[in-house]
Structures are given as C-alpha cells and as structure tokens.
Design an enzyme around this catalytic site. Sequence first.
Site, short mmCIF file in Angstrom:
data_model
loop_
_atom_site.label_atom_id
_atom_site.label_comp_id
_atom_site.label_asym_id
_atom_site.label_seq_id
_atom_site.Cartn_x
_atom_site.Cartn_y
_atom_site.Cartn_z
N HIS A 236 -3.79 -9.82 -3.90
CA HIS A 236 -4.98 -9.62 -3.07
C HIS A 236 -6.20 -9.24 -3.92
O HIS A 236 -7.16 -8.68 -3.40
CB HIS A 236 -4.70 -8.56 -1.99
CG HIS A 236 -3.79 -9.06 -0.90
ND1 HIS A 236 -3.26 -8.26 0.08
CD2 HIS A 236 -3.32 -10.31 -0.64
CE1 HIS A 236 -2.50 -8.98 0.89
NE2 HIS A 236 -2.50 -10.23 0.47
N GLN B 291 0.31 -6.40 -3.57
CA GLN B 291 -0.78 -6.65 -2.63
C GLN B 291 -1.89 -5.63 -2.86
O GLN B 291 -2.94 -5.70 -2.23
CB GLN B 291 -0.28 -6.51 -1.19
CG GLN B 291 0.79 -7.52 -0.82
CD GLN B 291 1.49 -7.14 0.48
OE1 GLN B 291 1.07 -7.52 1.56
NE2 GLN B 291 2.58 -6.40 0.38
N ALA C 132 0.81 -1.23 0.00
CA ALA C 132 0.00 0.00 0.00
C ALA C 132 0.84 1.28 0.00
O ALA C 132 0.39 2.32 -0.49
CB ALA C 132 -0.93 -0.02 1.21
P1 OAD Z 1 0.66 -1.49 5.31
O1 OAD Z 1 -0.21 -0.30 5.57
O2 OAD Z 1 0.67 -2.57 6.32
O3 OAD Z 1 2.16 -1.02 5.10
C1 OAD Z 1 2.46 0.04 4.23
C2 OAD Z 1 3.91 0.40 4.45
O4 OAD Z 1 4.26 1.38 3.49
C3 OAD Z 1 4.18 1.00 5.82
O5 OAD Z 1 5.32 0.35 6.39
C4 OAD Z 1 4.49 2.47 5.53
O6 OAD Z 1 5.50 2.98 6.37
C5 OAD Z 1 4.98 2.41 4.12
N1 OAD Z 1 4.72 3.61 3.33
C6 OAD Z 1 3.68 4.47 3.38
N2 OAD Z 1 3.80 5.43 2.46
C7 OAD Z 1 4.96 5.18 1.80
C8 OAD Z 1 5.63 5.81 0.72
N3 OAD Z 1 5.15 6.90 0.13
N4 OAD Z 1 6.78 5.25 0.31
C9 OAD Z 1 7.29 4.14 0.90
N5 OAD Z 1 6.71 3.53 1.92
C10 OAD Z 1 5.55 4.03 2.36
O7 OAD Z 1 0.24 -2.04 3.87
P2 OAD Z 1 0.59 -3.45 3.23
O8 OAD Z 1 1.88 -3.96 3.74
O9 OAD Z 1 0.42 -3.32 1.77
O10 OAD Z 1 -4.80 -6.76 2.80
O11 OAD Z 1 -0.57 -4.32 3.81
C11 OAD Z 1 -0.72 -5.63 3.40
C12 OAD Z 1 -2.16 -6.02 3.40
O12 OAD Z 1 -2.75 -5.70 4.66
C13 OAD Z 1 -3.03 -5.25 2.42
O13 OAD Z 1 -2.95 -5.75 1.12
C14 OAD Z 1 -4.38 -5.40 3.00
C15 OAD Z 1 -4.05 -5.11 4.43
O14 OAD Z 1 -4.93 -5.60 5.36
C16 OAD Z 1 -6.10 -7.10 2.88
O15 OAD Z 1 -6.99 -6.28 3.03
C17 OAD Z 1 -6.33 -8.56 2.71
#
Ligand code: OAD
Length: 240
Positions: free
Chosen positions: A118, A100, A23
């Site tokens: 996802h 994702q 995300a």
């Molecule tokens: P997370 O919200 O868990 O993690 C996003 C990461 O991106 C965080 O560590 C932020 O620090 C970082 N971040 C935010 N903005 C950024 C930027 N501009 N550049 C670099 N990094 C940045 O999101 P995911 O890891 O994608 O699934 O979450 C995984 C899954 O959890 C999602 O696909 C979703 C969620 O629940 C489902 O809904 C099944």
Amino acid sequence: MSKIETVVDWLLSSNKTVVLTGAGMSTESGVPDFRSASGWWTKTDPQKVATVDALKTDYPLFHEFYSMRIQLLEKCAPHKGHYILADWEKKGVLHHLATQNVDGFHLQAGNKNVDELHGSIYTFRCHSCGRSAAKEAFLAMESCAYCNGRLRPNVVLFGEMLPEKAWMSALSNIQRADVVIVIGTSLEVYPVNQLPMMTKGKKVYINKEIASHATYFDCILEGKAKEVLLEINEQLEKRR
Ligand code: OAD
C-alpha cells in the site's frame, strides 16, 4: 504438541517462509489500526479522506488526515516483534515480507526483502504530474512546484491500483512459500486479502481478533503480534 511448537516445526523445515502484515502489527508501537474499536475508520469515513475523490473534492480534509498520521508516526518506532522478524531474515528463517502498512517499520527494523503493497507515507508526489515532492512541501500544503497540482503521500488510496512490482513480488513469493504467516490484518481489503489463499504452503494467522472468514488457515494463534512473536522466537531459539 502446542500450536507454537507446531509453527516452530514448520519454520525449521521450511525452505521459504513469507510474512504478510497489516495494521495490527503496528498497534503495539502506538499506531492505531483501521477497523478495531480504536481504529481510524471508526472515527473517520475512509471515503472522505482516503480516496482520489477525497483528494479532489476536499483537499484540506485529505491533507489534515495524512498530516496527522505522518506527525503521529514521528513519535512511534518499531517494536520487539518487528525486530524479531528482521532477525529471522538475517538468520535465514524468514525469506520475504509483504506489508499493507505504510509506516516503514519493517524496513526501519532491518528487514530487506519487503514489499510495501500500500505504498509508503514517507515519500510524496504530485497527484497531477507525478513528480516527487518534499515532505515539508506536503506538510506546508504547498502546490506542485512544476504544475501547481496537489501533493500527496505515495500511499495507495481506495480505488487505486497497487504498485505492480510490489504486488507481483508478494504474489510470486507467497505462491512459492512453504509457510506463510499472516499477522495483524482483518483480511477485509482486496486484493491483499486474497494473497494467503495463493499458497500451497502452511498458512498461519496471528491476530488479536479472529475473523470468522479465516477458516482456511492451518494454524490460528489468537493474540497480540509482539507477544506471539516473542513466544515463537523463544521456542525457535531453543530448537536451533
Ligand atoms: P485492519 O484495521 O482492518 O485490521 C487490523 C487487525 O489487526 C484487526 O483484525 C485487529 O483485531 C488486529 N490487531 C490489532 N492490534 C493487534 C495486535 N497488537 N496484534 C495482533 N492483531 C492485532 O487493518 P488492515 O487489515 O491492515 O488501506 O487494513 C488493510 C487496509 O485497510 C489498510 O492497509 C488500509 C485500510 O484501509 C488503505 O488505506 C488503502
């Protein structure tokens, strides 16, 4: 040699480079992530909106959550970082991308080899009979035209299996990669958080906040996805 130069070296000598995004890749497009201070899960309990149980027990809340996200995405678009990744694929620098994210931005930007681990928030089906449904029908909270079941987007809910084809493709590409670049994910969600460990290649992590468990990466670039990709791309262009 700077870390960016090292990554560029790896990219130029790699026969297979795979990117895995989360995300954080899309926050610079105006789409909130999940676990940051401004993320969805700091305001909303995922158990109440993103599970099969939520769909069954509180459909109005489930529906409201996904409708809100769909409507927000209508106002957002891929950013320069997404376009750099699409350009890398055209130029043979990037060979495969797994995400994702359900926002479709990598496909919109022009990447072709994309695994949506996802699912996608742009297509819909009946949760009961599985037949596909129109976005308008979902947004209007209509029931399935065939079986009267509840309509839902084709996203993976917590507790559901990942789409097998996308998972197998991501896994086999990552296993065979010389370089894997992981961008904008907290690496908290199983099973995708296992993927970076499945490669024998170099592992690069680009993220705004570096998780304490991200110790197995060969290179960590702390920063925003778009900015870091612009820097890498600039160096890459000079060296090509
Ligand atoms: P997370 O919200 O868990 O993690 C996003 C990461 O991106 C965080 O560590 C932020 O620090 C970082 N971040 C935010 N903005 C950024 C930027 N501009 N550049 C670099 N990094 C940045 O999101 P995911 O890891 O994608 O699934 O979450 C995984 C899954 O959890 C999602 O696909 C979703 C969620 O629940 C489902 O809904 C099944």
